[in-house]
Design a protein around this motif. Structure first.
Motif, mmCIF file in Angstrom:
data_model
loop_
_atom_site.group_PDB
_atom_site.id
_atom_site.type_symbol
_atom_site.label_atom_id
_atom_site.label_comp_id
_atom_site.label_asym_id
_atom_site.label_seq_id
_atom_site.Cartn_x
_atom_site.Cartn_y
_atom_site.Cartn_z
ATOM 1 N N GLU A 2 33.199 0.076 -5.509
ATOM 2 C CA GLU A 2 32.364 1.199 -5.948
ATOM 3 C C GLU A 2 31.254 0.615 -6.962
ATOM 4 O OE1 GLU A 2 33.777 4.795 -8.728
ATOM 5 O OE2 GLU A 2 35.253 4.021 -7.661
ATOM 6 N N SER A 3 31.275 -0.174 -7.591
ATOM 7 C CA SER A 3 30.244 -0.597 -8.626
ATOM 8 C C SER A 3 29.040 -1.092 -7.830
ATOM 9 C CB SER A 3 30.808 -1.887 -9.338
ATOM 10 O OG SER A 3 31.026 -3.097 -8.857
ATOM 11 N N GLU A 4 29.329 -1.572 -6.412
ATOM 12 C CA GLU A 4 28.062 -1.920 -5.719
ATOM 13 C C GLU A 4 27.428 -0.860 -5.098
ATOM 14 O OE1 GLU A 4 28.524 -4.874 -2.181
ATOM 15 O OE2 GLU A 4 30.092 -5.714 -3.531
ATOM 16 N N LEU A 5 28.148 0.145 -4.639
ATOM 17 C CA LEU A 5 27.756 1.330 -4.086
ATOM 18 C C LEU A 5 26.844 2.031 -5.150
ATOM 19 C CD1 LEU A 5 27.337 3.658 -2.080
ATOM 20 C CD2 LEU A 5 29.486 4.676 -2.708
ATOM 21 N N THR A 7 25.428 0.706 -7.751
ATOM 22 C CA THR A 7 24.031 -0.159 -8.110
ATOM 23 C C THR A 7 23.085 0.090 -7.086
ATOM 24 O OG1 THR A 7 25.371 -1.590 -9.216
ATOM 25 C CG2 THR A 7 23.515 -2.674 -8.574
ATOM 26 N N THR A 8 23.669 0.133 -5.994
ATOM 27 C CA THR A 8 22.579 0.359 -4.674
ATOM 28 C C THR A 8 21.916 1.905 -4.968
ATOM 29 O OG1 THR A 8 23.894 -1.131 -3.320
ATOM 30 C CG2 THR A 8 22.478 0.380 -2.124
ATOM 31 N N LEU A 9 22.700 3.000 -5.062
ATOM 32 C CA LEU A 9 22.516 4.233 -5.232
ATOM 33 C C LEU A 9 21.251 4.105 -6.417
ATOM 34 C CD1 LEU A 9 25.484 6.274 -4.690
ATOM 35 C CD2 LEU A 9 23.402 6.385 -3.484
ATOM 36 N N ASP A 10 21.470 3.663 -7.624
ATOM 37 C CA ASP A 10 20.689 3.633 -8.418
ATOM 38 C C ASP A 10 19.604 3.000 -8.406
ATOM 39 O OD1 ASP A 10 22.400 5.209 -10.039
ATOM 40 O OD2 ASP A 10 23.232 3.258 -11.125
ATOM 41 N N ASN A 11 19.603 1.837 -7.380
ATOM 42 C CA ASN A 11 18.296 0.747 -7.253
ATOM 43 C C ASN A 11 17.309 1.699 -6.324
ATOM 44 O OD1 ASN A 11 18.923 -1.110 -8.809
ATOM 45 N ND2 ASN A 11 19.939 -2.199 -7.161
ATOM 46 N N LEU A 12 18.002 2.204 -5.254
ATOM 47 C CA LEU A 12 17.144 3.137 -4.246
ATOM 48 C C LEU A 12 16.480 4.204 -4.967
ATOM 49 C CD1 LEU A 12 19.320 2.932 -1.153
ATOM 50 C CD2 LEU A 12 17.306 1.695 -1.458
ATOM 51 N N ALA A 13 17.528 4.857 -5.718
ATOM 52 C CA ALA A 13 16.751 6.121 -6.384
ATOM 53 C C ALA A 13 15.582 5.883 -7.419
ATOM 54 C CB ALA A 13 17.943 6.921 -7.161
ATOM 55 N N ASN A 14 15.606 4.714 -7.950
ATOM 56 C CA ASN A 14 14.533 4.320 -8.828
ATOM 57 C C ASN A 14 13.389 3.741 -8.034
ATOM 58 O OD1 ASN A 14 15.879 5.163 -11.215
ATOM 59 N ND2 ASN A 14 17.167 3.365 -11.019
ATOM 60 N N LYS A 15 13.153 3.870 -6.738
ATOM 61 C CA LYS A 15 12.074 3.018 -6.164
ATOM 62 C C LYS A 15 10.972 4.259 -6.194
ATOM 63 C CE LYS A 15 13.994 -0.529 -4.187
ATOM 64 N NZ LYS A 15 13.575 -1.787 -4.567
ATOM 65 N N GLU A 16 9.779 3.738 -6.221
ATOM 66 C CA GLU A 16 8.769 4.818 -6.117
ATOM 67 C C GLU A 16 8.673 5.700 -4.856
ATOM 68 O OE1 GLU A 16 3.782 4.543 -5.899
ATOM 69 O OE2 GLU A 16 4.969 2.729 -6.584
ATOM 70 N N ARG A 17 8.371 7.016 -4.910
ATOM 71 C CA ARG A 17 8.290 7.914 -4.065
ATOM 72 C C ARG A 17 9.772 8.510 -3.696
ATOM 73 N NH1 ARG A 17 5.940 6.567 1.032
ATOM 74 N NH2 ARG A 17 5.954 8.689 1.232
ATOM 75 N N VAL A 18 10.858 7.951 -4.016
ATOM 76 C CA VAL A 18 12.222 8.318 -3.586
ATOM 77 C C VAL A 18 12.516 9.488 -4.623
ATOM 78 C CG1 VAL A 18 14.654 7.575 -3.524
ATOM 79 C CG2 VAL A 18 12.922 5.846 -2.674
ATOM 80 N N ASN A 81 22.125 4.933 10.187
ATOM 81 C CA ASN A 81 23.396 4.771 10.389
ATOM 82 C C ASN A 81 23.546 3.391 10.192
ATOM 83 O OD1 ASN A 81 26.049 4.438 11.935
ATOM 84 N ND2 ASN A 81 26.246 6.341 11.403
ATOM 85 N N GLU A 82 24.701 2.749 9.802
ATOM 86 C CA GLU A 82 24.837 1.152 10.065
ATOM 87 C C GLU A 82 26.296 1.107 10.511
ATOM 88 O OE1 GLU A 82 22.909 -1.135 10.078
ATOM 89 O OE2 GLU A 82 21.091 -0.279 9.454
ATOM 90 N N GLY A 83 26.861 2.316 11.010
ATOM 91 C CA GLY A 83 28.323 1.909 11.383
ATOM 92 C C GLY A 83 29.345 2.588 10.659
ATOM 93 N N THR A 84 29.571 1.929 9.773
ATOM 94 C CA THR A 84 30.721 2.390 8.545
ATOM 95 C C THR A 84 30.087 3.421 7.423
ATOM 96 O OG1 THR A 84 30.397 0.441 7.190
ATOM 97 C CG2 THR A 84 32.145 0.313 9.111
ATOM 98 N N PHE A 85 28.806 3.453 7.645
ATOM 99 C CA PHE A 85 28.185 4.524 6.393
ATOM 100 C C PHE A 85 26.791 4.952 7.068
ATOM 101 C CE2 PHE A 85 26.412 0.267 5.424
ATOM 102 C CZ PHE A 85 25.264 0.627 4.843
#
Length: 91
Positions: A2-5, A7-18, A81-85
């Motif tokens: 859950e913490s990985e998810l 972190t990933t969501l936060d990192n992607l959301a903070n990218k330019e243009r996202v 899609n990457e199979g499991t998500f």
């Protein structure tokens, strides 16, 4: 995991243009959202990704996951899609 998810969501959301990010499981259950992404679109996003995968005939031992790009009004949504998500990035 859950913490990985998170972190990933936060990192992607903070990218330019996202403007938003959505992650769902293989059944369309929303695992997390950021920004303008709406949790209720999770099953629809997963359905788009699964349908796109079935458009092309591939070998049974080789699974390919296409990237879908949807443009509307002032937004663009990239779905993968990457199979499991399934991941959707709103730009």
């Amino acid at each position: 995991m859950e913490s990985e998810l998170i972190t990933t969501l936060d990192n992607l959301a903070n990218k330019e243009r996202v403007k938003g990010v959505l992650v769902s499981d293989e059944k369309g259950l929303c695992l997390g959202v950021r920004g303008i992404a709406k949790p209720e679109s999770s099953a629809f996003i997963t359905s788009i990704a699964n349908t796109a995968r079935n458009l092309e005939n591939t070998q049974e031992d080789k699974v390919e996951y296409p990237t879908i790009n949807i443009e509307y009004e002032n937004y663009q949504v990239v779905i993968r899609n990457e199979g499991t998500f399934t991941l959707a990035i709103y730009m």
